[in-house]
Design a protein around this motif. Structure first.
Motif, PDB file in Angstrom:
ATOM      1  N   UNK A  37       8.473  14.107  26.898  1.00 28.76           N
ATOM      2  CA  UNK A  37       9.238  13.214  28.076  1.00 28.76           C
ATOM      3  C   UNK A  37      10.798  12.656  27.482  1.00 28.76           C
ATOM      4  N   UNK A  38      10.539  12.155  26.426  1.00 27.70           N
ATOM      5  CA  UNK A  38      11.689  11.534  25.828  1.00 27.70           C
ATOM      6  C   UNK A  38      12.947  12.511  25.717  1.00 27.70           C
ATOM      7  N   UNK A  39      12.491  13.783  25.292  1.00 31.73           N
ATOM      8  CA  UNK A  39      13.436  14.933  24.963  1.00 31.73           C
ATOM      9  C   UNK A  39      13.990  15.243  26.463  1.00 31.73           C
ATOM     10  N   UNK A  40      13.086  15.534  27.613  1.00 27.59           N
ATOM     11  CA  UNK A  40      13.390  15.837  28.833  1.00 27.59           C
ATOM     12  C   UNK A  40      14.418  14.616  29.333  1.00 27.59           C
ATOM     13  N   UNK A  41      14.228  13.319  29.222  1.00 27.22           N
ATOM     14  CA  UNK A  41      14.946  12.254  29.867  1.00 27.22           C
ATOM     15  C   UNK A  41      16.329  12.301  29.181  1.00 27.22           C
ATOM     16  N   UNK A  42      16.278  12.670  27.770  1.00 31.47           N
ATOM     17  CA  UNK A  42      17.678  12.706  27.211  1.00 31.47           C
ATOM     18  C   UNK A  42      18.285  13.850  27.612  1.00 31.47           C
ATOM     19  N   UNK A  43      17.721  15.040  27.666  1.00 26.32           N
ATOM     20  CA  UNK A  43      18.463  16.187  28.310  1.00 26.32           C
ATOM     21  C   UNK A  43      18.999  15.991  29.674  1.00 26.32           C
ATOM     22  N   UNK A  44      18.244  15.501  30.782  1.00 26.01           N
ATOM     23  CA  UNK A  44      18.735  15.107  31.834  1.00 26.01           C
ATOM     24  C   UNK A  44      19.838  14.217  31.887  1.00 26.01           C
ATOM     25  N   UNK A  45      19.762  13.165  31.070  1.00 25.82           N
ATOM     26  CA  UNK A  45      20.772  12.160  30.985  1.00 25.82           C
ATOM     27  C   UNK A  45      22.149  12.728  30.529  1.00 25.82           C
ATOM     28  N   UNK A  46      22.142  13.890  29.816  1.00 23.48           N
ATOM     29  CA  UNK A  46      23.462  14.693  29.379  1.00 23.48           C
ATOM     30  C   UNK A  46      23.908  15.207  30.927  1.00 23.48           C
TER      31      UNK A  46
ATOM     32  N   UNK B  14      24.110   5.581  22.248  1.00 26.30           N
ATOM     33  CA  UNK B  14      22.541   6.027  21.792  1.00 26.30           C
ATOM     34  C   UNK B  14      22.489   7.508  21.586  1.00 26.30           C
ATOM     35  N   UNK B  15      23.487   8.329  22.317  1.00 25.37           N
ATOM     36  CA  UNK B  15      23.348   9.555  21.994  1.00 25.37           C
ATOM     37  C   UNK B  15      23.747   9.909  20.569  1.00 25.37           C
ATOM     38  N   UNK B  16      24.706   9.063  20.087  1.00 26.82           N
ATOM     39  CA  UNK B  16      25.449   9.246  18.793  1.00 26.82           C
ATOM     40  C   UNK B  16      24.292   8.739  17.518  1.00 26.82           C
ATOM     41  N   UNK B  17      23.533   7.649  18.010  1.00 24.30           N
ATOM     42  CA  UNK B  17      22.474   7.252  16.951  1.00 24.30           C
ATOM     43  C   UNK B  17      21.286   8.307  16.841  1.00 24.30           C
ATOM     44  N   UNK B  18      20.784   9.032  18.077  1.00 26.45           N
ATOM     45  CA  UNK B  18      19.780   9.872  18.071  1.00 26.45           C
ATOM     46  C   UNK B  18      20.359  11.301  17.620  1.00 26.45           C
ATOM     47  N   UNK B  19      21.400  11.682  17.804  1.00 27.56           N
ATOM     48  CA  UNK B  19      22.030  12.820  17.106  1.00 27.56           C
ATOM     49  C   UNK B  19      21.995  12.851  15.585  1.00 27.56           C
TER      50      UNK B  19
END
Length: 202
Positions: A80-89, A5-10
């Motif tokens: 919210x999606x950006x915060x969730x993504x940052x916290x998951x990293x 998911x990270x690779x696809x989003x990036x």
């Protein structure tokens, strides 16, 4: 799953930013006139003096009652999606499997892997069976070639913490290192005690 998911989003974010940057570069440098090519019909950003959104485009929906709630809702969702993504990293990834080195004296090949969940369950059961341990939960984190262990152990009232930690290190962790065929298996052990509800005595 998270890595994919990270690779696809990036990749998607990088593609969008690249296209926006190239569009800005084409318009700012007036490349259509200099190089003699035309932009697609309806393309609003092809000359240095032009803007992406005209004043009419920016204000055409302001009189509509639904406009600002929709804009604010979309921006809040993106935040919210950006915060969730940052916290998951920031959170350490759970190890789904461990790479097991091959050995000629065994039947395991050089590409053998061990399921992380299976090792977690075995370690948790072995830890919970120790004297003085009420419950134990084990989580493998890190990379498949460089795993580490997080243990949450709930002690009984009569438990001696030093003895429990010593047995966890010399028995549970040592057995895991041997079975997974890893030289090192760093561990973080968190101890807590059983909490009993107060009872009323008549």
């Amino acid at each position: 799953m998270l890595r994919t998911l990270n690779r696809l989003l990036l990749a998607l974010l990088g593609l969008v930013l690249l296209l926006l940057g190239l569009s800005a570069l084409v318009g700012a440098l007036d490349l259509p006139n200099r190089w003699g090519f035309g932009m697609p019909s309806g393309w609003a950003w092809s000359r240095p003096q032009e803007v992406v959104l005209t004043g009419a485009d920016r204000t055409q929906w302001r009189d509509q009652g639904w406009w600002w709630p929709v804009v604010i809702g979309i921006l809040a969702l993106l935040t919210l999606l950006a915060l969730w993504w940052a916290l998951s990293q920031l959170r350490r990834r759970r190890a789904g499997e461990l790479a097991v080195s091959g050995d000629e004296s065994t039947d395991r090949g050089p590409g053998a892997v061990l399921r992380g969940r299976a090792l977690e369950q075995v370690m948790g059961s072995e830890a919970a069976a120790l004297d003085g341990v009420s419950r134990a939960r084990v989580t493998l984190v890190g990379k498949r070639t460089d795993p580490s262990v997080r243990m949450r152990v709930v002690l009984d009232e009569h438990a001696v913490p030093d003895e429990v930690v010593h047995r966890l290190e010399t028995e549970v962790l040592e057995h895991a290192r041997t079975s997974a065929d890893v030289g090192e298996l760093p561990a973080e052990i968190r101890l807590s005690s059983v909490r009993h509800r107060p009872s009323r005595v008549n």
